[in-house]
Design an enzyme around this catalytic site. Structure first.
Site, PDB file in Angstrom:
ATOM      1  N   ASP A  42       0.842  -1.203   0.000  1.00 44.91           N
ATOM      2  CA  ASP A  42       0.000   0.000   0.000  1.00 44.91           C
ATOM      3  C   ASP A  42       0.877   1.253   0.000  1.00 44.91           C
ATOM      4  O   ASP A  42       1.567   1.519   0.991  1.00 44.91           O
ATOM      5  CB  ASP A  42      -0.901  -0.027   1.233  1.00 44.91           C
ATOM      6  CG  ASP A  42      -2.070   0.930   1.136  1.00 44.91           C
ATOM      7  OD1 ASP A  42      -2.036   1.836   0.279  1.00 44.91           O
ATOM      8  OD2 ASP A  42      -3.034   0.773   1.898  1.00 44.91           O
ATOM      9  N   ASP A  43       0.875   1.984  -1.101  1.00 42.03           N
ATOM     10  CA  ASP A  43       1.644   3.233  -1.234  1.00 42.03           C
ATOM     11  C   ASP A  43       3.158   3.002  -1.316  1.00 42.03           C
ATOM     12  O   ASP A  43       3.932   3.878  -0.924  1.00 42.03           O
ATOM     13  CB  ASP A  43       1.370   4.187  -0.060  1.00 42.03           C
ATOM     14  CG  ASP A  43      -0.042   4.739  -0.043  1.00 42.03           C
ATOM     15  OD1 ASP A  43      -0.840   4.350  -0.904  1.00 42.03           O
ATOM     16  OD2 ASP A  43      -0.339   5.554   0.850  1.00 42.03           O
ATOM     17  N   CYS A  82      -5.949   4.136  -3.454  1.00 43.22           N
ATOM     18  CA  CYS A  82      -6.216   2.747  -3.073  1.00 43.22           C
ATOM     19  C   CYS A  82      -7.421   2.080  -3.723  1.00 43.22           C
ATOM     20  O   CYS A  82      -7.281   1.072  -4.424  1.00 43.22           O
ATOM     21  CB  CYS A  82      -6.394   2.674  -1.559  1.00 43.22           C
ATOM     22  SG  CYS A  82      -5.027   3.347  -0.606  1.00 43.22           S
ATOM     23  N   ARG A  86      -7.288  -1.097  -6.484  1.00 48.14           N
ATOM     24  CA  ARG A  86      -7.617  -2.455  -6.063  1.00 48.14           C
ATOM     25  C   ARG A  86      -8.775  -3.019  -6.878  1.00 48.14           C
ATOM     26  O   ARG A  86      -8.803  -4.213  -7.209  1.00 48.14           O
ATOM     27  CB  ARG A  86      -7.948  -2.461  -4.567  1.00 48.14           C
ATOM     28  CG  ARG A  86      -6.738  -2.194  -3.723  1.00 48.14           C
ATOM     29  CD  ARG A  86      -7.034  -1.693  -2.318  1.00 48.14           C
ATOM     30  NE  ARG A  86      -5.811  -1.131  -1.775  1.00 48.14           N
ATOM     31  CZ  ARG A  86      -4.875  -1.836  -1.152  1.00 48.14           C
ATOM     32  NH1 ARG A  86      -5.053  -3.125  -0.933  1.00 48.14           N
ATOM     33  NH2 ARG A  86      -3.774  -1.259  -0.734  1.00 48.14           N
ATOM     34  N   LYS A 136      -5.844  -5.820   3.626  1.00 45.37           N
ATOM     35  CA  LYS A 136      -6.733  -4.687   3.367  1.00 45.37           C
ATOM     36  C   LYS A 136      -7.645  -4.938   2.161  1.00 45.37           C
ATOM     37  O   LYS A 136      -7.177  -5.238   1.063  1.00 45.37           O
ATOM     38  CB  LYS A 136      -5.879  -3.444   3.123  1.00 45.37           C
ATOM     39  CG  LYS A 136      -6.652  -2.208   2.698  1.00 45.37           C
ATOM     40  CD  LYS A 136      -5.694  -1.050   2.490  1.00 45.37           C
ATOM     41  CE  LYS A 136      -6.380   0.131   1.822  1.00 45.37           C
ATOM     42  NZ  LYS A 136      -5.469   1.271   1.622  1.00 45.37           N
ATOM     43  N   HIS A 138     -10.822  -2.655   1.217  1.00 47.67           N
ATOM     44  CA  HIS A 138     -11.072  -1.285   0.745  1.00 47.67           C
ATOM     45  C   HIS A 138     -11.926  -1.211  -0.524  1.00 47.67           C
ATOM     46  O   HIS A 138     -11.748  -0.324  -1.352  1.00 47.67           O
ATOM     47  CB  HIS A 138      -9.756  -0.529   0.528  1.00 47.67           C
ATOM     48  CG  HIS A 138      -9.901   0.931   0.836  1.00 47.67           C
ATOM     49  ND1 HIS A 138      -8.850   1.823   0.820  1.00 47.67           N
ATOM     50  CD2 HIS A 138     -11.007   1.672   1.168  1.00 47.67           C
ATOM     51  CE1 HIS A 138      -9.272   3.028   1.136  1.00 47.67           C
ATOM     52  NE2 HIS A 138     -10.580   2.963   1.351  1.00 47.67           N
ATOM     53  N   SER A 161      -8.519   1.516   4.907  1.00 48.85           N
ATOM     54  CA  SER A 161      -7.156   1.937   5.223  1.00 48.85           C
ATOM     55  C   SER A 161      -6.908   2.095   6.724  1.00 48.85           C
ATOM     56  O   SER A 161      -7.819   2.421   7.497  1.00 48.85           O
ATOM     57  CB  SER A 161      -6.837   3.269   4.532  1.00 48.85           C
ATOM     58  OG  SER A 161      -6.743   3.103   3.147  1.00 48.85           O
ATOM     59  N   HIS A 227       1.397   2.390   3.944  1.00 50.46           N
ATOM     60  CA  HIS A 227       0.445   3.489   4.095  1.00 50.46           C
ATOM     61  C   HIS A 227       0.613   4.087   5.488  1.00 50.46           C
ATOM     62  O   HIS A 227       0.855   3.378   6.460  1.00 50.46           O
ATOM     63  CB  HIS A 227      -0.980   2.948   3.912  1.00 50.46           C
ATOM     64  CG  HIS A 227      -2.022   3.996   3.718  1.00 50.46           C
ATOM     65  ND1 HIS A 227      -2.415   4.865   4.715  1.00 50.46           N
ATOM     66  CD2 HIS A 227      -2.791   4.306   2.629  1.00 50.46           C
ATOM     67  CE1 HIS A 227      -3.369   5.662   4.250  1.00 50.46           C
ATOM     68  NE2 HIS A 227      -3.608   5.353   2.988  1.00 50.46           N
ATOM     69  N   ASP A 279      -0.128  -0.728  -4.917  1.00 48.93           N
ATOM     70  CA  ASP A 279      -1.401  -0.215  -5.429  1.00 48.93           C
ATOM     71  C   ASP A 279      -1.287   1.152  -6.095  1.00 48.93           C
ATOM     72  O   ASP A 279      -2.116   1.525  -6.909  1.00 48.93           O
ATOM     73  CB  ASP A 279      -2.461  -0.178  -4.322  1.00 48.93           C
ATOM     74  CG  ASP A 279      -2.154   0.800  -3.196  1.00 48.93           C
ATOM     75  OD1 ASP A 279      -0.992   1.242  -3.098  1.00 48.93           O
ATOM     76  OD2 ASP A 279      -3.067   1.108  -2.416  1.00 48.93           O
ATOM     77  N   ASN A 280      -0.258   1.926  -5.737  1.00 46.65           N
ATOM     78  CA  ASN A 280      -0.042   3.243  -6.354  1.00 46.65           C
ATOM     79  C   ASN A 280       1.284   3.785  -5.868  1.00 46.65           C
ATOM     80  O   ASN A 280       2.006   3.121  -5.112  1.00 46.65           O
ATOM     81  CB  ASN A 280      -1.179   4.227  -6.033  1.00 46.65           C
ATOM     82  CG  ASN A 280      -1.595   4.270  -4.580  1.00 46.65           C
ATOM     83  OD1 ASN A 280      -2.675   3.806  -4.217  1.00 46.65           O
ATOM     84  ND2 ASN A 280      -0.726   4.784  -3.723  1.00 46.65           N
ATOM     85  N   LYS A 294       1.902   9.662  -5.022  1.00 46.31           N
ATOM     86  CA  LYS A 294       0.526   9.214  -4.825  1.00 46.31           C
ATOM     87  C   LYS A 294      -0.462  10.353  -5.076  1.00 46.31           C
ATOM     88  O   LYS A 294      -0.190  11.510  -4.754  1.00 46.31           O
ATOM     89  CB  LYS A 294       0.358   8.697  -3.399  1.00 46.31           C
ATOM     90  CG  LYS A 294      -1.074   8.298  -3.046  1.00 46.31           C
ATOM     91  CD  LYS A 294      -1.183   7.843  -1.603  1.00 46.31           C
ATOM     92  CE  LYS A 294      -2.637   7.485  -1.263  1.00 46.31           C
ATOM     93  NZ  LYS A 294      -2.770   6.958   0.119  1.00 46.31           N
TER      94      LYS A 294
END
Length: 444
Positions: A42-43, A82, A86, A136, A138, A161, A227, A279-280, A294
């Site tokens: 995540d991130d 996010c 996803r 996660k 989301h 998150s 994240h 994810d990003n 991001k």
């Protein structure tokens, strides 16, 4: 006689169905279908992995993974944040197609991933796989949208998150509950100690691998980190030169290593497709040498590290500059798993299975890729070496420079998107602008 005739007709129908859907199968031996693990962080930024140029910390396990398969340097996700990213991963479709492309879902949100969407988990489950998500989700915290109703046999994790833990949204006077931790549909803990989330998810993944049945399995390990707020277990605090952020990445690397070690101990690593990606782009990490981060449609927001390993079939030590995306994983895994897809399913991703099997002899075709901003607007398009930005909501100092100028970059020679060559190539600008307008009309 009637019963025999009915049986004969049934067998004939089955033969016709399998004959007409035979093109959906891959030529790889599907008698021993591969297990599939997607390790989704995540991130985590483009340069937040050792083999991508990380500074201040090491990721030996992920680096070793890269040496055992294909490491992509031109891999994109379909969103800067996010939720839509996803959604794109699990559907193989742009989130705009099902109105999940704007911002993210919150603890006060009423919606989620449409049940009309056919997820990767549903596809694999329909074709004989057991399916689980650890970490996660989301994609909607209301029960109807939760993982067990979206094709996952098992869910162990949180619905959104980690920064939404007991958060107060003053603009709407909404107090979020403590972060809920679920096992399937049952709430098992409120406000878990986030220092141990990475460790707990890793232990759950190991446990599920060891207790697997005879069927092939699909496991989606969606880590909460890195994240913010950042959390690492005591064993990893102070490990890196880059403070807590580096510690967090090193624990994620440990997690990859522990899962791979378990696969090897269980003698199933060689026939497991292991995918590592994010994810990003990063919020506080690094996307060097890319521009942006991001929530921005510069490459730093959507080009991410990606590694694909399948020791039995994918060559080792390949560094690929081919353009690929997380949308490609759905059709690719369908092919490699020998799965059938609904004939009316419209996917935006490309089946790159033949490329993965023969990366040194196959070149992927050029195709357009569309960049949606956090506000839901289509801001950019990439086609081959060209990337055209038509507007910018974030990552551009509007107060100093006025309106955003249409900008064209040749990513082959300008990976940092620094030299706007729109004036030199008006035909390219016109062609890509036309493609953007056509695509927007298609999705209306």
């Amino acid at each position: 006689m009637h019963i025999k005739l009915k049986s004969l007709v049934s067998k004939l129908l089955v033969f016709i169905i399998f004959s007409t859907t035979g093109c959906q199968y891959n030529r790889v031996n599907t008698k021993k279908r591969p297990n599939i693990i997607i390790f989704f962080t995540d991130d985590q930024g483009y340069a937040d992995v050792g083999c991508y140029g990380a500074e201040g910390f090491e990721t030996p396990h992920i680096d070793r993974l890269a040496s055992e398969g294909v490491r992509f340097t031109n891999f994109y996700v379909p969103a800067t944040v996010c939720t839509p990213s996803r959604a794109g991963l699990l559907t193989g479709r742009y989130p705009k197609r099902y109105n999940l492309h704007e911002a993210v879902l919150f603890p006060f949100s009423e919606g989620g991933l449409s049940l009309n969407e056919y997820t990767m988990a549903e596809m694999l489950k329909d074709n004989g796989y057991t399916t689980s998500i650890i970490g996660k989700w989301h994609l909607g915290h209301k029960e109807e949208f939760m993982p067990n109703n979206q094709g996952f046999d098992q869910f162990y994790g949180v619905p959104y998150s980690n920064d939404m833990d007991h958060y107060y949204y003053k603009d709407i006077d909404f107090q979020s509950p403590p972060l809920p931790l679920y096992r399937n549909k049952k709430l098992i803990e409120s406000g878990p100690d986030q220092d141990y989330l990475t460790k707990r998810y890793t232990e759950e993944a190991i446990s599920q691998i060891k207790s697997r049945g005879k069927k092939p399995f699909f496991m989606y390990v969606a880590q909460n980190m890195p994240h913010t707020p950042l959390h690492a277990s005591p064993a990893f605090r102070g490990k890196s030169e880059k403070g807590l952020y580096g510690d967090v990445i090193m624990e994620l690397d440990w997690s990859v290593g522990e899962i791979v070690k378990t696969l090897k101990e269980q003698n199933i690593y060689d026939n497991t497709i292991f995918i590592f990606t994010s994810d990003n782009g990063p919020q506080i990490g690094s996307a060097k040498p890319l521009r942006g981060k991001k929530a921005q449609t510069w490459d730093g927001g959507q080009r991410v590290p990606a590694i694909v390993v399948w020791p039995d079939n994918i060559p080792k030590g390949i560094v690929s500059n081919e353009f690929t995306t997380s949308l490609d994983l759905f059709p690719t895994l369908a092919k490699l798993s020998g799965s059938r897809l609904p004939h009316d399913l419209k996917l935006d991703g490309l089946d790159i299975s033949n490329y993965l099997l023969h990366p040194e002899s196959i070149k992927l075709p050029e195709r357009p890729f569309y960049f949606y901003a956090r506000n839901g607007d289509l801001e950019a398009i990439r086609m081959g070496k060209w990337k055209l930005h038509i507007e910018k909501s974030l990552g551009w100092p509007l107060d100093k420079n006025g309106a955003f100028p249409v900008s064209l970059y040749n990513l082959d020679v300008d990976i940092g998107e620094k030299n706007n060559v729109a004036g030199q190539f008006p035909d390219v600008v016109a062609e890509l602008t036309h493609r953007v307008k056509e695509f927007e009309m298609e999705l209306q």
